[in-house]
Design an enzyme around this catalytic site. Structure first.
Site, short mmCIF file in Angstrom:
data_model
loop_
_atom_site.label_atom_id
_atom_site.label_comp_id
_atom_site.label_asym_id
_atom_site.label_seq_id
_atom_site.Cartn_x
_atom_site.Cartn_y
_atom_site.Cartn_z
CE LYS A 19 -3.99 2.02 2.42
NZ LYS A 19 -4.92 1.94 3.57
CB SER A 33 -8.35 3.87 2.65
OG SER A 33 -7.55 3.20 3.58
CB SER A 86 -8.91 1.38 5.70
OG SER A 86 -9.54 2.61 5.53
#
Lengths: 95, 498
Positions: B79, B164, B188
């Site tokens: 990420k 997210s 998330s």
């Protein structure tokens, strides 16, 4: 809780974000909506409740007060938009 | 030869050790898949092919000599919230511009020290603020899943992969990497896992170091993995977690062997079902899924108990004070002076204001302003302090529940994946996506989402298990029982390979 346009502008100034007139109007509505919604917390009696400061009870870690890191000036300015002789360069602040 | 992008992390590890394929072949297969799919999915925002192949080559040498580490040669996605030394890190915000950290995050370093290979950086909502991966400066991520029409054929509408960590969930579900790192501040990791048929765990606050992760809300942020199976998630978390002197909230506890713990079964386990999670407007299929989960755990030998978590409904409004407040403080560092974007102004303050106006997206600005408001003079007690007191009550609800039960079972999300643009007009509708996940962050507890079935539209649904602090082992055990009963879910066709 109604947040008026003047308040939106004051908050934006505090947050150092420039906003357009159109944005200010939209934010007035959105921020008021969100703040109205969080008003429901008033229903909770918290008079005798301590605020949460830690998720898990744990002593704060301590270490010897000695230098363990440093001599990384090049690293620190490596990503600066503008730097000179290991200084960050900004517009003139003092007249 | 088998399709290397369809293997689980555990299968790939076994295959490498049996010399059925090399780490370079495994990495190349994933790089090829990314090249074919990324135009359609937009999951990766930076592919680090040379870096990945160099790591894979080093892994092959280790595999040949013996001495393979826990994740030797296994290609992962990372990420973009994790700082990577010398490799662009943006948190998917324009304000970080071309930022190249001069250090590696602890979680990332732990993975590379375990032999893992980094394929590239994954898309996410800007500064991890969002539940659909539609706020990224690099554009939306498209889910590999599609709704099925009444004729049984996939419809054309693009669905969101959750957020997210939407790049992570989409990449794992689409076979672009064997597993991915993710972060979770209000849901998330778990919500995108639920919407893509993958497994995602947010460990206890303090289990993974936050050092080198772009900060959103420091008292809530935690890193964790998204993977295709419960075992894969357990393998990844074991390597990601550590005690870290660089993060004072990191705990000094040994990291257990989660895979071993996962195999212990759920016989005798006491499972709590909180009545407050049966919210108004919950869809019938989510309710039915929850009941199935209860039945599966019961059949595997667990006992079921109704519990009460009375402050549940206050978790989301309290979160939308705490998280923006901490974000407004954390994001004050983006000033156009030390790194990232700078947009010139008439003087220094004008430069700050122009830089932040141009660099931050709409949702990030909205949250900074809310946070600035609730922390401004005269409001601290009424908002932030009040929310932190409510947080104590939310945690107390769970502390009392642990007298009666060992783990709590809930749905992960109130509904299945939605279409792009469906919720972007109304911030409150988007915030409600986190209604079942956010309590876990507020209480600092570990939570896992495990795929449990498909919606009437043919898209995945997840169940969430919530555990006691540092009892991730019990989460893996109970998630495994659900996985064994429910099976695995992947999109019918790999349309994204074109």
């Amino acid at each position: 809780m109604h947040v008026d346009e003047t308040t939106v502008r004051r908050i934006a100034r505090l947050a150092r974000i420039k906003i357009t007139d159109e944005e200010a109007k939209g934010l007035e509505k959105e921020l008021s909506g969100i703040l109205d919604w969080v008003e429901q917390l008033k229903q909770v009696d918290t008079d005798a409740v301590e605020p949460m400061t830690r998720v898990v009870a744990q002593d704060l870690k301590k270490r010897q007060d000695v230098v363990t890191d440093g001599a990384k000036v090049d690293d620190i300015v490596a990503n600066a938009p503008l730097s000179e002789d290991h200084f960050f360069v900004v517009p003139k602040v003092v007249e | 030869m088998t399709d290397l992008t369809k293997l689980t992390l555990a299968e790939a590890r076994a295959g490498l050790q049996r010399k059925e394929f090399s780490a370079v072949e495994l990495t190349r297969a994933h790089l090829d898949a990314i090249e074919k799919a990324n135009g359609a999915l937009n999951a990766f925002i930076l592919v680090t092919a040379d870096h990945a192949l160099a790591q894979a080559k080093a892994s092959d040498e280790r595999l040949a000599k013996g001495g393979a580490r826990l994740l030797e040669g296994l290609p992962l996605g990372h990420k973009d919230l994790f700082c990577t030394k010398g490799i662009r890190t943006t948190a998917c915000s324009k304000i970080l511009d071309d930022f190249k950290p001069t250090y590696e995050s602890t979680v990332g370093q732990n993975l590379w020290d375990a032999g893992a290979v980094m394929l590239g950086k994954l898309n996410n909502d800007e500064f991890a603020m969002g539940s659909s991966n539609e706020t990224s400066a690099f554009g939306s991520v498209v889910s590999p899943w599609r709704r099925l029409g009444t004729d049984g054929k996939p419809k054309a509408d693009k669905l969101v992969p959750g957020g997210s960590s939407g790049g992570s969930s989409a990449a794992v579900a689409a076979g672009l990497c064997l597993g991915a790192t993710a972060t979770d501040t209000g849901g998330s990791i778990r919500q995108p896992a639920a919407l893509t048929g993958t497994v995602g765990i947010k460990p206890t606050y303090g289990r993974c170091s936050r050092w080198g992760i772009v900060a959103f809300a420091s008292s809530l942020d935690q890193a964790g993995p998204i993977a295709r199976t419960v075992e894969d998630a357990a393998m990844m978390l074991r390597s990601m977690a550590s005690s870290d002197p660089k993060d004072t909230t990191s705990v000094d506890m040994p990291v257990p062997d989660y895979v071993k713990q996962m195999k212990e079964g759920v016989k005798g386990l006491r499972v709590g079902v909180p009545k407050e999670y049966r919210v108004d407007g919950m869809s019938k299929e989510i309710e039915a899924l929850w009941d199935k989960g209860i039945a599966w755990l019961k059949a595997a030998g667990a006992s079921i108990h109704e519990i009460s978590l009375p402050h549940t409904k206050y978790a989301l409004p309290a979160y939308y004070i705490v998280a923006p407040a901490e974000a407004s403080s954390n994001l004050a560092r983006y000033d156009g002076v030390r790194y990232g974007l700078r947009v010139k102004g008439d003087d220094l303050i004008d430069t700050y204001e122009n830089t932040r106006a141009a660099g931050f997206g709409k949702e990030v600005k909205r949250r900074i302003l809310i946070g600035t408001y609730v922390l401004s003079a005269g409001y601290y007690d009424a908002y932030y302090l009040k929310a932190q007191k409510v947080r104590t009550l939310i945690k107390r609800d769970f502390d009392q529940a642990w007298d009666k039960v060992d783990v709590v079972l809930t749905p992960t999300t109130p509904s299945p994946a939605f279409a792009e643009g469906e919720k972007t007009g109304d911030p409150l509708a988007m915030y409600l996506e986190d209604i079942f996940t956010v309590t876990v962050n507020m209480a600092g507890l570990p939570g896992i989402s495990v795929p449990a079935g498909l919606s009437g539209e043919g898209t995945p649904l997840g169940l969430q298990l919530i555990g006691k602090p540092f009892d991730e082992g019990t989460l893996f055990r109970s998630a495994k029982a659900i996985e064994d009963a429910a099976g695995h879910f992947s999109p019918a066709q790999r349309w994204w390979l074109g």
